[in-house]
Scaffold this motif. Structure first.
Motif, short mmCIF file in Angstrom:
data_model
loop_
_atom_site.label_atom_id
_atom_site.label_comp_id
_atom_site.label_asym_id
_atom_site.label_seq_id
_atom_site.Cartn_x
_atom_site.Cartn_y
_atom_site.Cartn_z
N GLY A 677 0.83 -1.20 0.00
CA GLY A 677 0.00 0.00 0.00
C GLY A 677 0.86 1.25 0.00
N ILE A 678 0.36 2.32 -0.60
CA ILE A 678 1.10 3.59 -0.68
C ILE A 678 0.12 4.74 -0.49
CG2 ILE A 678 2.49 5.11 -2.14
CD1 ILE A 678 3.54 2.66 -3.58
N ILE A 679 0.50 5.71 0.33
CA ILE A 679 -0.25 6.96 0.45
C ILE A 679 0.64 8.09 -0.05
CG2 ILE A 679 -1.06 8.70 2.09
CD1 ILE A 679 -2.42 6.61 3.66
N LEU A 680 0.10 8.88 -0.97
CA LEU A 680 0.79 10.07 -1.47
C LEU A 680 0.18 11.27 -0.74
CD1 LEU A 680 0.84 9.25 -5.29
CD2 LEU A 680 2.52 8.66 -3.53
N TRP A 681 0.94 11.82 0.19
CA TRP A 681 0.45 12.88 1.07
C TRP A 681 0.77 14.25 0.45
CZ3 TRP A 681 -2.67 12.59 5.11
CH2 TRP A 681 -2.79 13.69 5.96
N ASN A 682 -0.28 14.91 -0.03
CA ASN A 682 -0.12 16.19 -0.74
C ASN A 682 0.82 16.05 -1.94
OD1 ASN A 682 -1.92 17.90 0.45
ND2 ASN A 682 -0.47 18.81 1.88
N VAL A 683 0.88 14.85 -2.49
CA VAL A 683 1.61 14.58 -3.74
C VAL A 683 0.58 14.08 -4.74
CG1 VAL A 683 3.38 13.19 -4.85
CG2 VAL A 683 3.74 14.03 -2.52
N PHE A 684 0.46 14.76 -5.88
CA PHE A 684 -0.62 14.48 -6.81
C PHE A 684 -0.08 14.10 -8.19
CE2 PHE A 684 -1.86 17.78 -3.75
CZ PHE A 684 -2.86 17.09 -3.06
N ASN A 685 -0.94 13.42 -8.96
CA ASN A 685 -0.63 13.02 -10.34
C ASN A 685 0.59 12.10 -10.42
OD1 ASN A 685 -2.73 14.74 -11.29
ND2 ASN A 685 -1.34 16.49 -11.13
N ARG A 686 0.77 11.24 -9.41
CA ARG A 686 1.87 10.27 -9.42
C ARG A 686 1.33 8.84 -9.21
NH1 ARG A 686 3.80 14.51 -10.56
NH2 ARG A 686 5.75 15.45 -9.80
N MET A 687 0.05 8.65 -9.34
CA MET A 687 -0.54 7.36 -9.04
C MET A 687 -0.05 6.23 -9.94
SD MET A 687 -2.21 5.75 -6.88
CE MET A 687 -2.61 7.19 -5.90
N PRO A 688 0.25 6.43 -11.23
CA PRO A 688 0.77 5.32 -12.04
C PRO A 688 2.06 4.73 -11.49
CG PRO A 688 0.06 7.12 -13.45
CD PRO A 688 0.02 7.64 -12.05
N ILE A 689 2.90 5.57 -10.89
CA ILE A 689 4.15 5.06 -10.32
C ILE A 689 3.84 4.16 -9.14
CG2 ILE A 689 6.34 5.72 -9.28
CD1 ILE A 689 6.09 8.41 -10.74
N ALA A 690 2.94 4.60 -8.27
CA ALA A 690 2.57 3.79 -7.11
C ALA A 690 1.93 2.48 -7.55
CB ALA A 690 1.62 4.58 -6.22
N ARG A 691 1.14 2.54 -8.58
CA ARG A 691 0.46 1.33 -9.07
C ARG A 691 1.48 0.32 -9.58
NH1 ARG A 691 -3.22 3.76 -11.77
NH2 ARG A 691 -4.89 3.43 -10.25
N LYS A 692 2.49 0.79 -10.25
CA LYS A 692 3.51 -0.13 -10.78
C LYS A 692 4.34 -0.76 -9.66
CE LYS A 692 7.08 -0.65 -14.27
NZ LYS A 692 7.94 -1.48 -13.40
N ILE A 693 4.64 0.00 -8.62
CA ILE A 693 5.43 -0.53 -7.51
C ILE A 693 4.69 -1.70 -6.86
CG2 ILE A 693 6.31 0.00 -5.20
CD1 ILE A 693 6.88 2.84 -6.23
#
Length: 715
Positions: A677-693
């Motif tokens: 699981g990954i939370i991007l805290w006040n970090v936006f438009n980076r979800m494809p990177i998290a999905r690949k990890i």
């Protein structure tokens, strides 16, 4: 006509017999003449009785009778065709009256001429062989005068209804009512993730074209806001149970792959499909005093839009779906499915209407949980408690917040925290007291690690919210026009209204009658990799318990999952047979300045590693939506966009970071040393990177290096 036909059948054998006798007599006469001398008088060949004249007379009589009968038949046929033509003109001219009446009892359709009964077969064509079977009635072409005169003078008279006179052109040709084309609209979450069928133009979303609140009369043509009373077709190829995001995404997906598909959505709400996230977010920050009526809001980037995916003009009337030439999507509002027969492929509504289907999607979503102490507290307490889920709940709570002095929100999760911040911001402009209580130590304590939960709690307090942590409710009573909440540690809280935001229960009411399996651990209908519960039944959205190839069996209750699972279910209903491998994301905003996006399993009981950096002015939900141009952060980007991420060249900070530096960052959730699981805290438009990890499922020796992929240290 019947008498002529019977007479012909009686006389036909005699005519054939007499003709045979005549030919035999002629043959005998020829043989006799060959034996006689050439001077035999010609009188011997006469038709005198001695030479067989009686049979010839009978033959002439039969031929004459046949001619007379044929003439009578032709006359009556022409006369009958004229009468049928007149009846057809009457039927055509009556169509405008049926089309524009305010409440038609049944859909207006052109009816073919009544077929003859078995006891009265259709007569054959005049030039047909009597032995042949009767054919379709011959077409008789009327002269221009005959066609125009009856129509021009035609007046339809019906009791208590206006009289409509048909013109010659209207009478000669059935009126064709073409659907009104719709201008393009803004992209919706479902449209951002799937192609739109070319045969289905997007509908308008301007304030002028879109009513403030599409009630039942907006999707049917009734002027009454009560559930539709028109007769609905007893069969639909595609049936979608539930009127939420998953159903709408499935409907668009079906139409994209099958442009002529007929799709029926059945929902117990009185409005067409809409998005739920703004109900607890942007709608509360609107400056429009009539926002509860318009249901239009400004996104963080200032752009205005409606919560409805499409205006009513996008849909067709449910009662006309069966006869729609190009298909379409219809919404049957205010109806609940109470029984499902999976063997007979049909459902029963709460008004006993039965509808059969070829393919069915269950997207019933969920119902908000309530505390047992509130349910046992009595009717007065229940009246002053809101279970927040639907449009009606938003309207009700908005009205309450303007008329009471105190509101207490029970629950520290996504919904409770969003409502607390929204109402807290409003409390700064009024005399409203907003209290949020939860059993955890800090805000969103079940999701965020403790240090970040504590930091978030302070941010919520700055929004004007009074926090009561580690609160377990013992009892709730109504006393002196107040609600008294007694906690197990002895604390007493007095308030005017309660909002219970303690979770969601999947709606699986149909499981018993349908014989579908419900997962004992996660709830929801158990489905296979293609989201199937049976061979012709699919489940999507909150109600689906699916198998994640990376994270095991799961059930997800977020907008992005509803969009993607609904879209995939719609594709599979048209034969795609695709597995659900998508890692859905979700997001939450604590006002316009703090927001986060998450993916995978985010559970504070798991080991976590957080990498943070100092936030800048662009690291807020408001700034992110201004940059992207969208207000719904669930574009569901394809994974190939993250195939080769470029790591930041900036060095990562060393040492332990101070709590005030949690402005932005990445939190990794680990299970067996693998990121789940990954939370991007006040970090936006980076979800494809998290999905690949998460998809890679690899162990990482240094997560600080992995965090560089998100470029959080770049200014």
């Amino acid at each position: 006509m019947l008498k002529c036909r019977t007479l012909w059948r009686t006389l036909a054998p005699l005519a054939r017999t007499s003709s045979t006798v005549c030919r035999q007599n002629a043959r005998r006469a020829g043989l006799n003449n060959g034996r006689l001398p050439a001077c035999v008088p010609a009188a011997h060949m006469s038709t005198a009785p001695a030479g067989g004249g009686r049979e010839n007379q009978l033959y002439v009589l039969l031929v004459g009778a046949t001619c007379v009968g044929g003439a009578i038949y032709a006359y009556r046929t022409v006369k009958g065709d004229s009468q049928r033509y007149q009846d057809r003109i009457d039927e055509i001219s009556s169509r405008p009256l049926k089309t524009f009446t305010e409440e038609p009892a049944t859909p207006t359709q052109s009816e073919p001429p009544a077929a003859p009964s078995p006891a009265e077969p259709s007569p054959p064509a005049p030039d047909a062989d009597p032995a042949d079977p009767p054919s379709e009635e011959p077409a008789v072409e009327a002269s221009p005068q005959e066609a125009a005169e009856p129509a021009a003078a035609l007046i339809v008279e019906e009791a208590d209804e206006p009289v409509i006179e048909a013109s010659p052109e209207e009478a000669a040709e059935p009126p064709v009512v073409e659907p009104e084309p719709s201008p393009p609209s803004e992209p919706t979450p479902a449209e951002l993730t799937e192609p739109v069928a070319e045969s289905e133009p997007p509908a308008a979303e301007s304030a002028a074209a879109e009513p403030a609140e599409p009630q039942l009369e907006a999707v049917t043509e009734s002027g009454d806001a009560s559930p539709a009373s028109h007769k609905v077709s007893s069969h639909t190829p595609y049936l979608l149970i539930g009127g939420g995001t998953a159903s709408f995404a499935a409907a668009r997906s079906i139409r994209a792959r099958d442009p002529g598909a007929r799709v029926l959505i059945v929902t117990d709400e009185l409005v067409p499909p809409y998005m739920r996230p703004p109900l607890s977010k942007e709608l509360w920050f609107s400056d429009d005093p009539s926002v509860t009526e318009t249901l239009r809001f400004k996104q963080w980037n200032g752009k205005e839009r409606s919560i409805y995916f499409q205006p009513p003009s996008f849909y067709i009337n449910a009662e006309e779906l069966g006869s729609a030439e190009n298909g379409g999507v219809a919404v049957l509002t205010g109806k609940k499915v109470v029984h499902m027969d999976v063997r007979g492929n049909k459902i029963k509504l709460d008004d006993d209407t039965e509808i059969s289907y070829d393919k069915c999607l269950i997207a019933t979503g969920g119902v908000p949980r309530n505390l047992q102490v509130i349910e046992r507290a009595g009717e007065e307490v229940m009246k002053r408690t809101t279970l927040f889920r639907k449009v009606e709940d938003f309207k009700s709570l908005d009205k309450v917040s303007r008329n009471v002095k105190s509101i207490t929100i029970i629950g520290g999760g996504f919904l409770g925290s969003e409502l607390a911040c929204a109402l807290g911001r409003r409390s700064t402009e009024s005399d409203l007291e907003v209290i949020q209580m939860y059993p955890e130590k800090g805000n969103m304590g079940k999701v965020l690690p403790e240090y970040l939960s504590n930091w978030t709690t302070e941010k919520v307090k700055k929004e004007g919210v009074k926090i009561i942590s580690e609160a377990l409710v013992k009892s709730v009573v109504s006393k002196d026009d107040k609600l008294e909440i007694q906690l197990k540690d002895g604390r007493l809280v007095k308030t005017d209204h309660i909002v219970a935001a303690v979770g969601l229960e999947p709606n699986v009411d149909l499981a018993k009658s349908a014989g579908l399996e419900v997962d004992s651990d996660f709830g929801g209908f158990r489905v296979n990799a293609e989201l199937q519960a049976r061979s012709n039944i699919w489940v999507a959205g909150d109600a689906a318990c699916f198998y994640d190839i990376r994270l095991g069996r799961r059930r997800v209750e977020h907008h992005d999952h509803a969009v993607v699972s609904g879209r995939l279910a719609g594709e599979n209903m048209t034969g795609a047979n695709k597995p659900y491998w998508h890692q859905s994301m979700f997001w939450s905003d604590l006002g316009p300045d703090v927001g986060y996006e998450a993916i995978g399993i985010v559970d504070s009981s798991l080991p976590t590693v957080g990498v943070f950096a100092k936030a800048t002015a662009k690291d807020t939900p408001k700034a992110a939506t201004e940059e992207s141009g969208t207000g719904i952060r669930s574009e569901s980007e394809t994974e190939h966009t993250a195939s080769s991420p470029v790591a930041s060249s900036a060095p990562s900070p060393t040492g332990v970071q101070h709590k005030d530096e949690y402005g932005k960052g990445v939190i990794f959730y680990l299970r067996d040393k693998v990121v789940v699981g990954i939370i991007l805290w006040n970090v936006f438009n980076r979800m494809p990177i998290a999905r690949k990890i998460i998809k890679d499922g690899e162990e990482h020796a240094d997560l600080n290096e992995v965090a560089k992929l998100f470029n959080i240290h770049d200014d």
